[in-house]
Structures are given as structure tokens and as C-alpha cells.
Design an enzyme around this catalytic site. Sequence first.
Site, PDB file in Angstrom:
ATOM      1  N   LYS A  40       8.354 -15.042  87.158  1.00 12.46           N
ATOM      2  CA  LYS A  40       7.314 -15.974  87.545  1.00 12.46           C
ATOM      3  C   LYS A  40       6.036 -15.727  86.748  1.00 12.46           C
ATOM      4  CE  LYS A  40       9.085 -15.619  92.243  1.00 12.46           C
ATOM      5  NZ  LYS A  40       8.980 -14.778  93.444  1.00 12.46           N
ATOM      6  N   ASP A 102       6.061  -4.515  78.154  1.00 10.69           N
ATOM      7  CA  ASP A 102       5.812  -3.131  78.525  1.00 10.69           C
ATOM      8  C   ASP A 102       6.788  -2.257  77.723  1.00 10.69           C
ATOM      9  OD1 ASP A 102       4.509  -1.238  80.246  1.00 10.69           O
ATOM     10  OD2 ASP A 102       6.251  -1.232  81.553  1.00 10.69           O
ATOM     11  N   ASP A 158       1.787  -9.728  88.871  1.00 12.82           N
ATOM     12  CA  ASP A 158       1.749  -9.392  90.289  1.00 12.82           C
ATOM     13  C   ASP A 158       1.733  -7.887  90.555  1.00 12.82           C
ATOM     14  OD1 ASP A 158       4.517  -9.252  89.324  1.00 12.82           O
ATOM     15  OD2 ASP A 158       4.989  -8.748  91.403  1.00 12.82           O
TER      16      ASP A 158
END
Length: 174
Positions: A40, A102, A158
Site C-alpha cells: 500500500k 531498504d 506505515d
Amino acid sequence: MSNIEIMIPKEELFKRIKELGKQISEDYQGKTVKLICVLKGGIYFLTELSMNIDEDVPVELDFMAVSSYGNEQVSSGIVKIIKDLDEPIEGQDIIIIEDIIDSGNTLSYLINILWDRKPNSIEVCTLLDKPSRRVVDVEVKYCGFQVPDVFVLGFGLDVEQKYRNLPYIGKMVD
Ligand code: IMP
Ligand code: MG
């Protein structure tokens, strides 16, 4: 109240995204580009970026949702497809839209899956990059900002599914 420190304010995000849109518009002259948003986290970046691509470069959108097996914060490199693309990508020019890279595990796995579907090209466009954390090498053509090795949130990113809606990139402070 949570203590969130702003690292990249909205104005700076929008300014940089505008530049990325301009760069993509130049690079894809005469072509149609399909932006594949990784859900998302990528949605806020996708919407702003796509509106900054010139109308003479037609844009198509598709979406994919993936999750890495195991611990959420250290991705394993084995990716489960939660939602696949709606349409084939054979012969198409693809840009994968990511919130952050990452370790690079998720993205390199995704790129492998997508190459099997025989697109004409695949590039990566990420809002944020944490190069110091890279485990797998991935070629990133378009990058908004490099960030240090801290857990960031907002603008799609998030913390346990929360704070995606914040209009800036921030970090938690005690
Ligand atoms: P990778 O497979 O290790 O590159 O992980 C990429 C995914 O991990 C991203 O798409 C994010 O969903 C999540 N992620 C990595 N770092 C952060 C962060 O600092 N904040 C929020 N999510 C992150
Ligand atoms: Mg993510």
C-alpha cells in the site's frame, strides 16, 4: 499524542516529485509508460508522481500487493503476492513505484517475477532509499530522497499500518 519529527516536509516532497515527473516525461517521450504501484505504501507517491507526467506521455496504472514472509521489519527476500496485476505487461515499458527501498529484497524478487512476463523494459522509481541497509543490489533509476537508517513514516509509509496518511515523511521521537 505521538511525537513525530518531520524529516521531509510536504513542500519538499512535492517539489522533488515534480522533478521526477519531468525526468520521466523526458525519458519516455514517444512511449506509453505503465506505472506499477506496490501497495500500500506506494499509493501517495504514485498519485502525485503520475499527475506530474506530461500528457504527451500516456500513463497506464496497475497495482500489486506483496508481503514478505516472516518478520515485517527485516524482509526475508521471499515475497508473497497478495494481489497480482490486473493486466499482462508483455512488450510494455514498466516503472515500479515503491515507497522505500531498504534491504532491496522485496524489489529484486518483484523484478524477477515481472521479467518473466516479458515486458520491454523495467525501471524502478522510489520515493525514498536507505542505501546503507542494502543486502541485494537493485538498479534504481529514479529516487526521490536518500534517508539514513531510521524507521520513517508518512506519505504512504506505515508503522504497524498506521500513519500512512501523514502529508510528510517523519520519524518517531520519544
Ligand atoms: P526491503 O525488502 O527490505 O527493501 O523492504 C521494503 C519494504 O519494507 C518497503 O516497501 C516498506 O514497506 C518497508 N519498509 C522499509 N523501511 C521502512 C521504513 O523506514 N518505514 C516504513 N516501512 C519501511
Ligand atoms: Mg511496503
